[in-house]
Design a protein around this motif. Structure first.
Motif, PDB file in Angstrom:
ATOM      1  N   LEU A  59      -3.048   2.330   6.656  1.00 49.85           N
ATOM      2  CA  LEU A  59      -3.322   2.350   5.220  1.00 49.85           C
ATOM      3  C   LEU A  59      -3.166   3.764   4.663  1.00 49.85           C
ATOM      4  O   LEU A  59      -3.138   3.962   3.453  1.00 49.85           O
ATOM      5  N   ALA A  70       3.895  -1.827   5.385  1.00 51.75           N
ATOM      6  CA  ALA A  70       3.371  -3.096   4.851  1.00 51.75           C
ATOM      7  C   ALA A  70       3.716  -4.233   5.817  1.00 51.75           C
ATOM      8  O   ALA A  70       2.857  -5.048   6.168  1.00 51.75           O
ATOM      9  N   GLU A  87      -8.875  -5.929  -5.380  1.00 48.40           N
ATOM     10  CA  GLU A  87      -8.218  -7.102  -4.798  1.00 48.40           C
ATOM     11  C   GLU A  87      -6.740  -6.819  -4.505  1.00 48.40           C
ATOM     12  O   GLU A  87      -6.196  -7.266  -3.495  1.00 48.40           O
ATOM     13  N   VAL A 110      -6.599  -5.041  -1.375  1.00 51.41           N
ATOM     14  CA  VAL A 110      -6.727  -5.932  -0.212  1.00 51.41           C
ATOM     15  C   VAL A 110      -5.371  -6.574   0.104  1.00 51.41           C
ATOM     16  O   VAL A 110      -4.954  -6.630   1.265  1.00 51.41           O
ATOM     17  N   LEU A 111      -4.687  -7.015  -0.948  1.00 54.58           N
ATOM     18  CA  LEU A 111      -3.377  -7.639  -0.728  1.00 54.58           C
ATOM     19  C   LEU A 111      -2.425  -6.659  -0.051  1.00 54.58           C
ATOM     20  O   LEU A 111      -1.684  -7.011   0.861  1.00 54.58           O
ATOM     21  N   LYS A 112      -2.488  -5.404  -0.521  1.00 55.97           N
ATOM     22  CA  LYS A 112      -1.623  -4.391   0.100  1.00 55.97           C
ATOM     23  C   LYS A 112      -2.022  -4.177   1.557  1.00 55.97           C
ATOM     24  O   LYS A 112      -1.173  -4.042   2.442  1.00 55.97           O
ATOM     25  N   ALA A 113      -3.344  -4.132   1.804  1.00 56.84           N
ATOM     26  CA  ALA A 113      -3.826  -3.900   3.164  1.00 56.84           C
ATOM     27  C   ALA A 113      -3.337  -4.990   4.114  1.00 56.84           C
ATOM     28  O   ALA A 113      -2.972  -4.704   5.254  1.00 56.84           O
ATOM     29  N   ILE A 114      -3.316  -6.234   3.639  1.00 54.82           N
ATOM     30  CA  ILE A 114      -2.916  -7.299   4.575  1.00 54.82           C
ATOM     31  C   ILE A 114      -1.401  -7.462   4.663  1.00 54.82           C
ATOM     32  O   ILE A 114      -0.906  -8.330   5.349  1.00 54.82           O
ATOM     33  N   GLY A 115      -0.671  -6.607   3.934  1.00 49.43           N
ATOM     34  CA  GLY A 115       0.771  -6.570   4.164  1.00 49.43           C
ATOM     35  C   GLY A 115       1.663  -6.868   2.980  1.00 49.43           C
ATOM     36  O   GLY A 115       2.878  -6.909   3.134  1.00 49.43           O
ATOM     37  N   PHE A 116       1.083  -7.114   1.799  1.00 48.78           N
ATOM     38  CA  PHE A 116       1.940  -7.330   0.625  1.00 48.78           C
ATOM     39  C   PHE A 116       2.658  -6.022   0.307  1.00 48.78           C
ATOM     40  O   PHE A 116       2.047  -4.958   0.297  1.00 48.78           O
ATOM     41  N   THR A 117       3.946  -6.122   0.047  1.00 50.65           N
ATOM     42  CA  THR A 117       4.722  -4.915  -0.259  1.00 50.65           C
ATOM     43  C   THR A 117       4.561  -4.560  -1.748  1.00 50.65           C
ATOM     44  O   THR A 117       4.080  -5.380  -2.542  1.00 50.65           O
ATOM     45  N   ASN A 118       4.997  -3.357  -2.093  1.00 52.73           N
ATOM     46  CA  ASN A 118       4.957  -2.932  -3.503  1.00 52.73           C
ATOM     47  C   ASN A 118       5.736  -3.905  -4.375  1.00 52.73           C
ATOM     48  O   ASN A 118       5.297  -4.273  -5.452  1.00 52.73           O
ATOM     49  N   GLN A 153       6.365  -7.039  -3.832  1.00 55.13           N
ATOM     50  CA  GLN A 153       5.682  -8.339  -3.973  1.00 55.13           C
ATOM     51  C   GLN A 153       4.553  -8.261  -5.000  1.00 55.13           C
ATOM     52  O   GLN A 153       4.346  -9.184  -5.786  1.00 55.13           O
ATOM     53  N   ARG A 212      -2.772   3.334  -4.358  1.00 55.64           N
ATOM     54  CA  ARG A 212      -2.963   3.802  -2.986  1.00 55.64           C
ATOM     55  C   ARG A 212      -4.019   2.896  -2.362  1.00 55.64           C
ATOM     56  O   ARG A 212      -5.123   2.757  -2.898  1.00 55.64           O
ATOM     57  N   VAL A 213      -3.669   2.276  -1.235  1.00 63.56           N
ATOM     58  CA  VAL A 213      -4.519   1.217  -0.674  1.00 63.56           C
ATOM     59  C   VAL A 213      -5.942   1.687  -0.428  1.00 63.56           C
ATOM     60  O   VAL A 213      -6.912   1.057  -0.854  1.00 63.56           O
ATOM     61  N   ALA A 214      -6.060   2.805   0.289  1.00 65.86           N
ATOM     62  CA  ALA A 214      -7.391   3.265   0.684  1.00 65.86           C
ATOM     63  C   ALA A 214      -8.266   3.500  -0.553  1.00 65.86           C
ATOM     64  O   ALA A 214      -9.445   3.146  -0.574  1.00 65.86           O
ATOM     65  N   LEU A 243      -9.228   0.118  -2.222  1.00 69.90           N
ATOM     66  CA  LEU A 243     -10.255  -0.628  -1.492  1.00 69.90           C
ATOM     67  C   LEU A 243     -11.661  -0.112  -1.805  1.00 69.90           C
ATOM     68  O   LEU A 243     -12.633  -0.860  -1.750  1.00 69.90           O
TER      69      LEU A 243
END
Lengths: 235, 383
Positions: free
Chosen positions: A64, A88, B288, B291-299, B301, B375-377, B380
Motif C-alpha cells: 500500500l 494493484a 471506502e 479499501v477498494l484500492k487496497a484489495i486491488g482495484f486499479t486507478n 477501475q 493515496r491508499v494508506a 484508509l
C-alpha cells in the motif's frame, strides 16, 4: 515466481527498510534499517506503542506504500519495485486485508462485500458465488449472507471482513488491529478464527495488535519501537 | 456489468439526495424536449423545404398581393419547371383559437408542386370535380373529428367577411415525419368566383412557388424572376423556400439562438448541481475507495466506477425527462394551431441522450480523478 516454501526462502523479507515522512520541512523517520523475515505458514504478531510504525510496516508489506529505502520481497517478488498498476494487481492476487474498523461497504450485503475482491478476477458469476459461500462458511456466517453491515454485530462484521480477506485464497493475510474495536468475547472469536486459518489452512498471517492477549495467540511476536524491531517487549 | 450492484448501491446510498438531483436533471431534460419541439415547430420546416423550390412574393410585404397574370410570365422564364400559387385566407373555424391555415390553390398544380402531401387518387378526383371541395391534413381532421363528406363552415375576416362553406372531399397525410398536416386547401376558382361577385380582390394571389429545373441554378432563376417584374406596380422578391420560412420564423427572433441560450443556462446550472452532488458523494467515501484500492482495484477501475455512477445518474434523469417531454409533446400542439409542426424530432432525442451522457462525464470527471489519485494508506485512515 519462485516458491519460497520449497526454496527455503522466507515468504516475507523486509531488508534494510527505512520510511521517512515529510511534514513541511520536517523529516519524520518512522522505520530505520528494519529487517524482518516471516516464513510461510507463520502467524506473526507485531506489537508496539502507538506511533511506533506498526501500520506503516504493514502497509509496506501489503504494497500500500513504498519504502524510502530498502527492499520488500514477498514470495520472491520485489514489491517495492512494482508500479502502481502492478501493485494493484499484485495486492489482488496475493494479499488479504483485515482492518480494525472492518471497512465494509455499507451499501452491499455481506456476500457482496465478500465478493468484491473476486470481481477483479476472471471467475464466472457461479464460481464467484461458490467462493463466497465457502469463505462465509469458514467464518461461520453463511446464515447472514444477505444482511447489510448495519444489521450485523461488530464481531460479525469483522468475520465478514476476514471472509473478504481470504476469499481469493491470498498468499498473505494482513490484519491491522483486528480485535481493536471488539469486546473480549467477540475478539476471542476472531482470534480463534485467525488461529484456525493459520493452523488448519496454513495461512500466513501478520497481525498488528496492542493487545498482549491477542498476540499470545500468534506463533511469534515481534516488537517495534522507534523504528526498530526486537524479539522482546519494549520496557 | 459485474460492478453494477456496486454502482447502483453507491447511487442509492443517499436516496433523498439522489432523488432531488435526479428530479433537477429530469426537469432540465423536459425543458430541453419542449424547447426542441418549439424550435422544430418554428424552424423545422426549413430543413424540409424543397431545394428546388423558390418563393415569389411582393417586394414590399407578404401581405401585398400579386397579379394572377404573373404565373404565365414566370412559366416562360428559362429554368422554371412549374409555378403554383396560394393565398392567405385566414379563416376561423368556430372559434379564433382553433387556428389552422386555409389557402385557395389550383389542385393539380399545387399537388404537383408539393409531393410531400399525400392524397389518395380518388379523393384528388373528387376534389377536381367539386367546386366547393376542400382537402385537409390528417392532423386537423383528427383534431376536429372531421370526416369526408362533412360540410366545413369557415368564417373569413379578410375575404367577404362571411362564412364560407366547404365540402370536405379529401384528407391528406405527410410523406415525411415533419410534414405539416394541419392546413386546409380549397379551390382557387371557387375563391376567385366569389371575389368577382363582390368585385374585390379578384385576379390576385398571395404568393407563388416556383420549381426550378436545376437546383444549382436556383439563384440565377430567382434573379430572372425579379428582373421580369422590375419597375412594375407589383415588384417581386424571390428567394429559396428555406430562406422564406426562416425569414418568417425570424420575425419572432433568432429561434435557434434563443433556444440554445436558454438551454446553455439550464445545463450550466445542472452541471453545478450534479457536479456538487458527485463531489460530495466521493468525499463521503474516501475511506471506502481506499479499501477498494487496497484489495486491488486499479486507478482506472475507480475512475470508471465514479464516472459510471455519474453517467447513470444523468442518463436516468435524462431518459425519464425526455420520456416525460415526449409524452407531453405527443399530445400535440399546445397552442391550438399556432405551432402545427410541434413535435420532438428523433435527432433531438439522440442529441438529448448524448447530452445526458456528456453531462455525466463532465460532472463525474473531477470527483473520479480525485478518487483515482487517492493515496491508499491515507484514505484508509479516513474510514
Amino acid at each position: 515466481m519462485s516458491n519460497p516454501t520449497n526454496s527455503g526462502e522466507p515468504l516475507v523479507r523486509v531488508d534494510g527498510v527505512e520510511k521517512v515522512f515529510h511534514r513541511g520541512a520536517e523529516e519524520i523517520h518512522i522505520l530505520a534499517q528494519l529487517h524482518l523475515e516471516v516464513p510461510a505458514g507463520e502467524f506473526l504478531a507485531l506489537m508496539g506503542p502507538s506511533g511506533s510504525g506498526k501500520s506503516t510496516l504493514l502497509n509496506l508489506i501489503g504494497g500500500l506504500d513504498r519504502p524510502t529505502k530498502g527492499t520488500v520481497t514477498i514470495a520472491g517478488e520485489r514489491v517495492d519495485q512494482l508500479s502502481d498498476r502492478q501493485l494493484a494487481a499484485w495486492r489482488a492476487r496475493h494479499i488479504g486485508f483485515v482492518f480494525q474498523l472492518y471497512n465494509l461497504m455499507p451499501v452491499l450485503t455481506a456476500e457482496r462485500n465478500v465478493e468484491l475482491p473476486l470481481l477483479l478476477t476472471h471467475l464466472s458469476r457461479a464460481e464467484r458465488k461458490k467462493h463466497v459461500e465457502t469463505a462465509l462458511a469458514m467464518v461461520g456466517l453463511s446464515h447472514r449472507a444477505k444482511h447489510f453491515p448495519r444489521t450485523l454485530s461488530g464481531g460479525e462484521q469483522q468475520r465478514v471482513g476476514i471472509a473478504r480477506g481470504i476469499v481469493t485464497d491470498p498468499t498473505l493475510l494482513l490484519c491491522d488491529e483486528p480485535t481493536g474495536d471488539l469486546d473480549r468475547k467477540a475478539g476471542d472469536e476472531i482470534l480463534n478464527l485467525l488461529q484456525a486459518l493459520n493452523r488448519e489452512h496454513g495461512k500466513t498471517i501478520i497481525m498488528v495488535t496492542h493487545d498482549p492477549h491477542a498476540s499470545a495467540r500468534a506463533s511469534r511476536t515481534v516488537y517495534l519501537n522507534k523504528g526498530q524491531l526486537s524479539n522482546v517487549p519494549v520496557a | 456489468m459485474k460492478f453494477a450492484h456496486l454502482i447502483w448501491g453507491n447511487l442509492m446510498r443517499k436516496k433523498l439526495r439522489t432523488s432531488l438531483t435526479l428530479l433537477t436533471i429530469l426537469v432540465a431534460f423536459v425543458l430541453f424536449g419542449m424547447l426542441c419541439a418549439i424550435k422544430q415547430a418554428l424552424i423545422g420546416s426549413v430543413a424540409l423545404a424543397g431545394a428546388d423550390r423558390l418563393i415569389v412574393r411582393h417586394k414590399v410585404s407578404i401581405i401585398q398581393l400579386l397579379p394572377i397574370s404573373y404565373q404565365a410570365r414566370m412559366a416562360r422564364i428559362p429554368g422554371v419547371a412549374l409555378v403554383a400559387h396560394q393565398t392567405w385566407f385566414g379563416g376561423i373555424y368556430q372559434d379564433p383559437k382553433n387556428f389552422f391555415m386555409q389557402n385557395p390553390v389550383v389542385p393539380e398544380e399545387y399537388m404537383a408542386m408539393f409531393p410531400e402531401f399525400l392524397l389518395p387518387p380518388d379523393q384528388m378526383k373528387a376534389w377536381q370535380q367539386t367546386r366547393t371541395g376542400a382537402i385537409v391534413g390528417r392532423n386537423t381532421a383528427e383534431r376536429f373529428h372531421w370526416k369526408i363528406g362533412d360540410k366545413i363552415p369557415i368564417t373569413s375576416p379578410i375575404w367577404m367577411r362571411k362564412t364560407w362553406e366547404f365540402d370536405l372531399v379529401g384528407i391528406f397525410d405527410g410523406r415525411d415525419k415533419g410534414t405539416d398536416t394541419t392546413p386546409m386547401f380549397f379551390r382557387y376558382d371557387y375563391f376567385d368566383e366569389v371575389r368577382q361577385t363582390q368585385n374585390w380582390g379578384q385576379g390576385l394571389v398571395g404568393w407563388y412557388t416556383i420549381r426550378v429545373k436545376d437546383p444549382a441554378k436556383a439563384a440565377e432563376v430567382a434573379k430572372l424572376v425579379d428582373q421580369e417584374f422590375e419597375n412594375s406596380s407589383a415588384e417581386t422578391k424571390t428567394e429559396p423556400e428555406g430562406a422564406f420560412i426562416q425569414a418568417w420564423a425570424n420575425q419572432i427572433g433568432n429561434i435557434a439562438l434563443i433556444v440554445a441560450s436558454i438551454l446553455a443556462a439550464v445545463f450550466f446550472t445542472i452541471l453545478l448541481v450534479t457536479g456538487s452532488t458527485m463531489s460530495q458523494a466521493v468525499r463521503e467515501r474516501i475511506g471506502e475507495l481506499g479499501v477498494l484500492k487496497a484489495i486491488g482495484f486499479t486507478n482506472g477501475q475507480l475512475l470508471g466506477l465514479v464516472l459510471a455512477e455519474s453517467c447513470l445518474l444523468t442518463l436516468l434523469g435524462g431518459s425519464i425527462g425526455l420520456g416525460v417531454a415526449w409524452l407531453i409533446i405527443s399530445r400535440g400542439d399546445p397552442t391550438g394551431g399556432l405551432l402545427p409542426m410541434f413535435h420532438l424530432a428523433t435527432s433531438d432525442l439522440v442529441v438529448g441522450a448524448g447530452l445526458s451522457v456528456a453531462l455525466g462525464v463532465l460532472t463525474g470527471i473531477f470527483p473520479a480523478l480525485q478518487a483515482m489519485r487517492l493515496r491508499v494508506a491515507e484514505a484508509l485512515r479516513r474510514m
